[in-house]
Write an enzyme that holds these catalytic residues in place. Structure first.
Site, PDB file in Angstrom:
ATOM      1  N   GLU A 116       0.766  -0.937  -0.420  1.00 59.21           N
ATOM      2  CA  GLU A 116       0.038   0.045   0.351  1.00 59.21           C
ATOM      3  C   GLU A 116       1.022   1.114   0.335  1.00 59.21           C
ATOM      4  OE1 GLU A 116      -2.064  -0.262   3.409  1.00 59.21           O
ATOM      5  OE2 GLU A 116      -2.761  -2.252   3.219  1.00 59.21           O
ATOM      6  N   LYS A 118       2.556   4.255   1.277  1.00 54.97           N
ATOM      7  CA  LYS A 118       2.232   5.127   2.945  1.00 54.97           C
ATOM      8  C   LYS A 118       2.292   6.049   2.482  1.00 54.97           C
ATOM      9  CE  LYS A 118       5.264   4.468   7.349  1.00 54.97           C
ATOM     10  NZ  LYS A 118       4.730   5.912   7.622  1.00 54.97           N
ATOM     11  N   ASP A 120       1.258   9.895   3.503  1.00 56.06           N
ATOM     12  CA  ASP A 120       1.819  10.811   5.026  1.00 56.06           C
ATOM     13  C   ASP A 120       1.229  12.058   5.024  1.00 56.06           C
ATOM     14  OD1 ASP A 120       3.978  11.882   5.980  1.00 56.06           O
ATOM     15  OD2 ASP A 120       5.319  12.946   4.356  1.00 56.06           O
ATOM     16  N   TYR A 228      -6.539   1.506   6.521  1.00 56.47           N
ATOM     17  CA  TYR A 228      -5.643   0.535   6.001  1.00 56.47           C
ATOM     18  C   TYR A 228      -5.681  -0.823   7.540  1.00 56.47           C
ATOM     19  CZ  TYR A 228      -2.600   3.125   9.419  1.00 56.47           C
ATOM     20  OH  TYR A 228      -1.945   3.617  10.531  1.00 56.47           O
ATOM     21  N   LYS A 316      10.926   2.475   2.912  1.00 60.01           N
ATOM     22  CA  LYS A 316      11.225   4.381   2.366  1.00 60.01           C
ATOM     23  C   LYS A 316      11.201   4.774   1.240  1.00 60.01           C
ATOM     24  CE  LYS A 316      10.680   6.754   6.547  1.00 60.01           C
ATOM     25  NZ  LYS A 316       9.661   7.737   6.619  1.00 60.01           N
ATOM     26  N   CYS A 413      17.902  45.779 -13.800  1.00 63.22           N
ATOM     27  CA  CYS A 413      17.621  44.804 -14.167  1.00 63.22           C
ATOM     28  C   CYS A 413      19.452  44.023 -13.934  1.00 63.22           C
ATOM     29  CB  CYS A 413      16.588  44.769 -15.884  1.00 63.22           C
ATOM     30  SG  CYS A 413      17.382  42.776 -16.864  1.00 63.22           S
ATOM     31  N   CYS A 416      20.088  43.984 -17.843  1.00 64.05           N
ATOM     32  CA  CYS A 416      20.351  44.969 -19.645  1.00 64.05           C
ATOM     33  C   CYS A 416      20.698  46.401 -18.369  1.00 64.05           C
ATOM     34  CB  CYS A 416      19.135  45.349 -20.615  1.00 64.05           C
ATOM     35  SG  CYS A 416      17.416  45.766 -19.176  1.00 64.05           S
ATOM     36  N   CYS A 431      11.373  44.346 -14.774  1.00 63.52           N
ATOM     37  CA  CYS A 431      12.509  45.231 -15.707  1.00 63.52           C
ATOM     38  C   CYS A 431      11.121  45.502 -17.520  1.00 63.52           C
ATOM     39  CB  CYS A 431      13.665  44.069 -17.017  1.00 63.52           C
ATOM     40  SG  CYS A 431      14.136  44.765 -18.152  1.00 63.52           S
ATOM     41  N   CYS A 437      16.469  44.435 -23.599  1.00 56.80           N
ATOM     42  CA  CYS A 437      16.639  43.556 -22.304  1.00 56.80           C
ATOM     43  C   CYS A 437      17.296  42.457 -23.245  1.00 56.80           C
ATOM     44  CB  CYS A 437      15.755  43.531 -21.407  1.00 56.80           C
ATOM     45  SG  CYS A 437      16.617  42.271 -20.007  1.00 56.80           S
TER      46      CYS A 437
HETATM   47  O1  D41 Z   1      -0.938   4.277   5.137  1.00 55.95           O
HETATM   48  C1  D41 Z   1       0.179   5.332   5.932  1.00 55.95           C
HETATM   49  N1  D41 Z   1       0.183   5.319   6.467  1.00 55.95           N
HETATM   50  C2  D41 Z   1       0.083   3.252   7.387  1.00 55.95           C
HETATM   51  C3  D41 Z   1       0.364   3.275   8.006  1.00 55.95           C
HETATM   52  C4  D41 Z   1      -0.667   2.187   5.859  1.00 55.95           C
HETATM   53  N2  D41 Z   1      -0.780   2.311   4.526  1.00 55.95           N
HETATM   54  N3  D41 Z   1      -0.586   0.997   6.784  1.00 55.95           N
HETATM   55  C5  D41 Z   1      -0.145   0.716   8.637  1.00 55.95           C
HETATM   56  N4  D41 Z   1      -0.408  -0.044   8.604  1.00 55.95           N
HETATM   57  C6  D41 Z   1       0.203  -0.554   9.829  1.00 55.95           C
HETATM   58  C7  D41 Z   1       0.404  -1.204  10.830  1.00 55.95           C
HETATM   59  C8  D41 Z   1       0.933  -2.743   9.779  1.00 55.95           C
HETATM   60  C9  D41 Z   1       0.512  -1.633  11.966  1.00 55.95           C
HETATM   61  C10 D41 Z   1      -1.601  -2.064  10.546  1.00 55.95           C
HETATM   62  C11 D41 Z   1      -0.161   2.501   9.124  1.00 55.95           C
HETATM   63  C12 D41 Z   1       0.421   2.014   9.939  1.00 55.95           C
HETATM   64  N5  D41 Z   1       0.508   0.799  10.962  1.00 55.95           N
HETATM   65  C13 D41 Z   1       0.849   3.033  11.228  1.00 55.95           C
HETATM   66  N6  D41 Z   1       0.867   4.771  11.020  1.00 55.95           N
HETATM   67  C14 D41 Z   1       1.259   5.146  11.209  1.00 55.95           C
HETATM   68  C15 D41 Z   1       2.119   4.105  12.383  1.00 55.95           C
HETATM   69  C16 D41 Z   1       1.361   2.974  12.381  1.00 55.95           C
END
Ligand code: D41
Length: 684
Positions: A116, A118, A120, A228, A316, A413, A416, A431, A437
């Protein structure tokens, strides 16, 4: 039935319809009503509830806004702890994690995973009792969070009530509340214009929005949700994580359309790379991928250590934010004379590349940031977008700010030497020298040759600079006077590249009126406006002779743009350049009545969000070419246009093997068909 009873029935029916449309809009990204039509339903419900307050219930769609300000946030003890995630920073580290998992449970073969994006955002817990949202809480430290029920209720993607059946009596949904990038930008632009504090990134924006004491303020923020995992799920025993996501979708809980099942390492790597390539088009910020062992029996066998599950990991991506030091500020002169301050930074690795420049937009922005040379700044770089300075890290400032050099707009400027002007009430300094120019001249020529304008292949910035310095090109029409010998005399220009460049110049003569108008570089006339002007007037002479009133009749052209166009063509030098270009053989197809409908018999579906146009505009253009635009995908669908956030329809298209195109491909097709349409052969 008396009036009161009839109203009760209507209220119930309205609530059901509104919930359905909210779900289509916010969860499926696939509305069936115009906003105004939806508003009418909502207003009717508000009116009836006002007349019969005794019918108001907590889970009515009207109850999202208007709760009284919260005195403070109560703390909430999570019944099951909200775990956190271990992370890895490379594919090698990911492979090590996978190997550890397999050896720990003695597993032969490949694991099945769910991958999935992640998000922010802010991790939240949503408690549903008998399908009704009873509490929303932040994750906090994983044990105890804050009660933000009143605020999460204002987030339209959070269902106040679950759809369908089969959900457990008590279900705790965990997910991430986030601010989409478009909403974030709009919010910041509005805040900056109002002189208010801007937000540093969408994550902080989401967190700040959820921590408002007045839920009305939260309601005004563009927030959304992806779910999630299930925390507490009394009596419900799903076998896999994937089946949890599927159940969530059935119950109206928004899940990420990019969530996917993978088997083994290689498929995970493909997923990591594929999602990274699309990172800028998602419409929300992500900082990586969460990979979860899909099978719950395996998850149990793997267990957790120190509040982190062994069965999940965050892969990450490179961060899009970094701090660095401002070494100085340069002032760049644009094609229309606008002077832009550019931050010169200590080189820093951000968003996957090393940057040493960032735009500061204008002096108001410099003042707003209270920027001084030597400051430590937070920079943000997402994809192809120009890096931005988001804020000064004040805590890293030396004790005496006054000793740090201030940043001032130069009086003259840098290219020029003309006196720079900043008209009263405008943010942009300019300018005024126009084509005298050299910087403006160079920028205009670069623009003229660029991809979306005349598209002279190979005529990059360095080449234009050389041509200008050697005075081989002064006006755009001079490109068409270049001789083979002149081109070959340029630095780093072999015989082959000289041939190519000469052919590219030659080929660019054959263009469209819209491209030609855009290439002229009229202030305020971007690609879209150039297209509107071209299709409205059809012929260059009509555009040149158009009065302000006639110009203002064009779609998307207001008085400012109209004045710019008039100004441009009224200028003698510009008129001469335009004549010269046409004399040099620049041409485009003559307009003709639209007779052919190249897409006749085709059925198209548009889903997700588009960036360059609204879905209605896209629809209108497709319909003009003879296509039918439908609301749902079937085996008879010719093609699906999927923008970021596309959900069910995209999946359906993939299942039915219906061709899918993105917005860029759609624009390409539209332009091709619209240019060919009517097949004008006569050259103007
Ligand atoms: O999209 C996310 N930020 C995300 C965070 C995600 N897609 N899945 C997550 N799954 C978990 C577990 C595996 C522990 C159920 C998470 C997070 N945890 C999470 N978000 C912040 C701390 C942990």
């Amino acid at each position: 039935m008396d009036e009161r009873e009839r109203s009760a029935a209507e209220i119930a029916a309205l609530r059901e319809r509104i919930r359905y449309h909210l779900h289509r809009y916010h969860v499926l990204d696939d509305p069936e009503l115009a906003d105004s039509e939806y508003d009418a339903l909502f207003d009717r419900l508000v009116a009836l509830e006002e007349r019969y307050p005794e019918f108001v219930v907590a889970d009515s769609p009207t109850q999202r806004v208007g709760a009284e300000p919260l005195p403070a946030f109560d703390s909430v003890a999570h019944e099951l702890p909200m775990l956190s995630l271990d992370k890895c920073l490379s594919e090698d580290e990911f492979a090590e994690w996978e190997a550890r998992c397999r050896s720990r449970v003695d597993y032969e073969g490949d694991f099945e995973f769910t991958c999935e994006p992640k998000i922010d955002g802010v991790a939240v817990s949503l408690m549903y009792e008998d399908g009704v949202l009873v509490r929303g809480a932040t994750r906090g430290d994983g044990q105890t969070g804050e009660d933000i029920t009143a605020n999460v209720r204002t987030v339209s993607a959070v269902p106040l009530r679950l759809l369908g059946t089969g959900y457990p009596a008590r279900l705790e949904v965990r997910g991430e509340i986030y601010m989409p990038t478009a909403g974030f930008r709009a919010f910041n632009e509005a805040a900056a214009a109002a002189g208010e504090r801007t937000l540093v990134n969408p994550r902080n924006a989401a967190a700040g929005s959820l921590r408002q004491l007045d839920p009305k303020l939260t309601a005004g923020r563009p927030l959304s949700l992806f779910c999630y995992s299930a925390g507490l799920r009394e009596g419900w025993q799903p076998a896999t994580h994937w089946s949890v996501l599927e159940a969530f979708r059935e119950w109206g809980l928004r899940i990420n359309p990019r969530a996917a099942r993978t088997t083994g390492l290689a498929q995970c790597f493909d997923y990591f790379r594929g999602l990274l390539a699309d990172r800028d088009e998602l419409g929300y910020e992500i900082d990586g991928v969460v990979v979860k062992v899909d099978d719950f029996a395996l998850q149990d066998a793997l267990g957790s250590v120190t509040r982190k599950p062994r069965w999940a990991i965050a892969f990450k991506y490179p961060s899009e934010e970094a701090t660095t030091i401002l070494r100085g500020v340069d002032f760049q002169v644009g094609r229309t004379g606008a002077i832009t301050p550019v931050a010169k930074l200590e080189p820093v690795f951000v968003g996957g590349v090393t940057i040493s420049n960032a735009t500061l937009h204008n002096m108001d922005e410099v003042a707003r940031l209270d920027l001084r040379v030597g400051d430590t700044v937070l920079v943000h770089r997402a994809g192809d977008v120009i890096p931005q300075v988001m804020k000064v890290i004040e805590s890293r400032r030396p004790a005496d700010v006054n000793e740090m050099p201030r940043i001032a707009m130069p009086e003259h400027c840098p290219a020029c030497g003309a006196a720079i002007e900043r008209p009263e009430g405008e943010v942009v300094a300019r300018c005024p020298a126009g084509l005298t120019c050299p910087a403006q001249r160079r920028e205009r020529l670069r623009h003229f040759a660029s991809r979306l304008a005349m598209d002279i292949e190979g005529m990059g910035e360095k080449l234009v600079d050389q041509l200008v310095t050697r005075e081989l090109v002064k006006d755009p029409s001079d490109f068409y006077r270049l001789t083979r010998e002149q081109v070959e005399s340029l630095e780093r220009m072999g015989a082959k590249s000289a041939d190519n460049l000469v052919s590219a110049v030659e080929a660019s003569r054959d263009t469209t009126l819209a491209r030609f108008i855009y290439a002229l570089g009229i202030r305020e006339v971007g690609e879209t406006t150039a297209e509107s002007l071209a299709s409205h007037f059809g012929q260059l002479d009509k555009l040149r002779d158009a009065t302000l009133e006639e110009l203002a009749e064009v779609a998307d052209v207001g008085p400012v743009v109209a004045a710019r166009v008039r100004e441009f063509f009224a200028d003698e030098h510009n008129g001469g350049v335009v004549d010269d270009l046409v004399e040099r053989g620049v041409h485009w197809p003559a307009p003709e009545r639209r007779v052919s409908t190249p897409l006749a018999g085709e059925t198209w579906v548009i889903t997700g969000t588009l960036a360059a146009m609204t879905r209605n505009e896209a629809k209108a253009r497709l319909v003009a070419l003879g296509a039918k635009v439908a609301g749902s995908v079937s085996a008879r669908t010719t093609c699906v246009v999927a923008g970021p956030g596309a959900g069910g329809k995209l999946e359906q298209a993939q299942q039915l093997k219906v061709p899918v195109v993105d917005e860029k491909q759609l624009l390409g097709k539209l332009k091709r068909y619209e240019a060919n349409d009517g097949g004008g052969h006569e050259e103007s």
